[in-house]
Scaffold this motif. Sequence first.
Motif, PDB file in Angstrom:
ATOM      1  N   TRP A 132      42.092  45.004  38.946  1.00  0.00           N
ATOM      2  CA  TRP A 132      40.884  45.043  37.873  1.00  0.00           C
ATOM      3  C   TRP A 132      40.781  46.643  37.421  1.00  0.00           C
ATOM      4  O   TRP A 132      40.743  46.827  36.012  1.00  0.00           O
ATOM      5  N   TYR A 147      64.237  36.076  41.634  1.00  0.00           N
ATOM      6  CA  TYR A 147      62.648  36.296  41.510  1.00  0.00           C
ATOM      7  C   TYR A 147      62.455  37.202  40.548  1.00  0.00           C
ATOM      8  O   TYR A 147      61.733  37.447  39.507  1.00  0.00           O
ATOM      9  N   ASN A 204      42.287  42.201  44.044  1.00  0.00           N
ATOM     10  CA  ASN A 204      41.508  41.920  42.785  1.00  0.00           C
ATOM     11  C   ASN A 204      40.781  42.992  42.370  1.00  0.00           C
ATOM     12  O   ASN A 204      41.145  43.403  41.229  1.00  0.00           O
ATOM     13  N   LEU A 213      53.111  32.844  46.922  1.00  0.00           N
ATOM     14  CA  LEU A 213      52.748  33.095  48.593  1.00  0.00           C
ATOM     15  C   LEU A 213      51.257  33.795  48.800  1.00  0.00           C
ATOM     16  O   LEU A 213      50.851  33.792  49.659  1.00  0.00           O
ATOM     17  N   TRP A 269      52.815  46.549  46.597  1.00  0.00           N
ATOM     18  CA  TRP A 269      51.833  46.764  45.822  1.00  0.00           C
ATOM     19  C   TRP A 269      50.435  46.100  46.515  1.00  0.00           C
ATOM     20  O   TRP A 269      49.503  46.887  46.329  1.00  0.00           O
ATOM     21  N   ARG A 270      50.812  45.095  47.270  1.00  0.00           N
ATOM     22  CA  ARG A 270      49.662  44.510  48.178  1.00  0.00           C
ATOM     23  C   ARG A 270      49.132  45.446  49.029  1.00  0.00           C
ATOM     24  O   ARG A 270      47.851  45.822  49.114  1.00  0.00           O
ATOM     25  N   SER A 288      57.448  32.359  40.588  1.00  0.00           N
ATOM     26  CA  SER A 288      57.352  33.322  41.573  1.00  0.00           C
ATOM     27  C   SER A 288      57.166  32.860  42.930  1.00  0.00           C
ATOM     28  O   SER A 288      56.919  31.472  42.992  1.00  0.00           O
ATOM     29  N   ASN A 307      43.659  47.916  35.617  1.00  0.00           N
ATOM     30  CA  ASN A 307      44.002  47.043  34.040  1.00  0.00           C
ATOM     31  C   ASN A 307      42.806  47.586  33.199  1.00  0.00           C
ATOM     32  O   ASN A 307      42.649  47.453  31.969  1.00  0.00           O
TER      33      ASN A 307
END
Length: 434
Positions: free
Chosen positions: A397, A237, A393, A253, A293-294, A250, A400
């Motif tokens: 965003w 992975y 999301n 999931l 991270w999630r 990836s 970034n």
Amino acid sequence: MKLVWFLNNLRSHDNQALTRACAAEHGDEPVIALYCFDPQFFSSDPFGFPRTGKFRAQFLLESLEDLQQQLTDLNIPLLIRVGAPAQIIPELVAEHGVTELFLQREWTRDERAALASLRAAPAMDAVHFHTDYDQFLIHPDDLPFAEVTELPEVFTQFRQVVEQQLPIRSPLPTPKARLARNLTAAGGSSPLPTLEALGLEQPAADPRSAFPFLGGSSAGKQRIEDYFWRSENITRYKHTRNGLIGTEYSSKLSAWLANGSLSAREVYAELKRFEREIRANEDTYWLHFELLWRDYFKYISLKHGDRLFALGGIRAREYQWQLDPEKLAAWIDGRTPYDFVNANMREFAATGWMSNRGRQNVASYWAKELQQDWRAGAAWFESQLIDYDVHSNYGNWMYNSGVGNDPRDRRFNIGRQAENYDPDKLYRKLWLGN
Ligand SMILES: Cc1cc2nc3c(=O)[nH]c(=O)nc-3n(C[C@H](O)[C@H](O)[C@H](O)COP(=O)(O)OP(=O)(O)OC[C@H]3O[C@@H](n4cnc5c(N)ncnc54)[C@H](O)[C@@H]3O)c2cc1C
């Protein structure tokens, strides 16, 4: 009667709300389940995009069909309604004498507003609400911080704390089936609406899609089976996760995790079992890393509340944002000067899917290079993504766009990214032709 209101926890296993509703102390009292198609999530957003586009709506319908089957196996009817929960749930309460309501705890703006309107309905005065955080890998009660405001702003600091010190709870088993007569309580299960009834068209299948999967726990579990146990691609992975083409680079999931047909705890438990029984390496560890991270973006959203949707983001940064409709249309249609951006945007428009590498590049281009209102980009993603998750999301965003938690405030060099990640132009040829 007890009512389980399903939100983004569309599974019968490892489900705190369902488990509590079915707990033995409540005896044989009927348990019914509900999913509401809340019109606010099917309306247009301020940029004119449908908040839920056809790809995610299709995945949601598949997920609900699967959930309805799982619940039928437990003799629990799944009622489906189209309407605001603040209207639908009080009606059910009045009609069927519901005294307890079980649901996953949500905290973002629109979900909070829906719950506040529901609580304000007079019929709900006598109803006891049971809410639980059930979307995290690490439960908020297990965090070593007294207050959510103490959460570190930087991912690495967060990871170091949670990785070393914290337990991850084991998945809960599926509750035992109820008596057969429970299945007809409140009139029994109801049919799902069609996409057309939701105001959406059927998405066309694209043979190039990197995400050709069905919604629902059964398909999600099958994906774990295939990606972990059958192909063992999980053992590669970390080295493949920046790929762009096909199903295997990836885990894929995210969409099942986003609507809760899989839980993060179950993915983690399966990963640990794989590591014990087959192999543990840096690649298998990296999936755990990404699941953190999630969680991190969920905690950032818990900490900062509605700042998640503010133009200045959680940093309250002031940039000269613009919003040019022609630039927005060109970005969405894949007509920018960068073929790498264009290929990603065309894939996205055709399938509702884009790789993480693609998402970072197109977001950086939109917000940092064009300096356009990042929320318009986030809104297009919200509309289009199969795996849309409000925390991931808007958190990504902001990250970034220079208004979030990136300590280095990076801007992608898109030409160089294309050379590094698509050196033979295979990806660009796939989506743009020659
Ligand atoms: C601008 C932008 C918007 C995004 N919007 C979303 C979104 O709405 N929903 C969403 O689930 N992810 C979002 N992501 C994060 C990431 O791109 C996807 O989670 C990932 O590409 C999904 O593919 P996968 O399941 O194969 O991921 P894998 O690489 O296999 O990762 C495993 C899991 O870890 C989690 N994960 C991985 N990377 C991230 C990340 N950067 N942030 C949060 N969780 C992560 C996901 O749950 C994912 O399923 C976004 C990223 C960017 C840059």
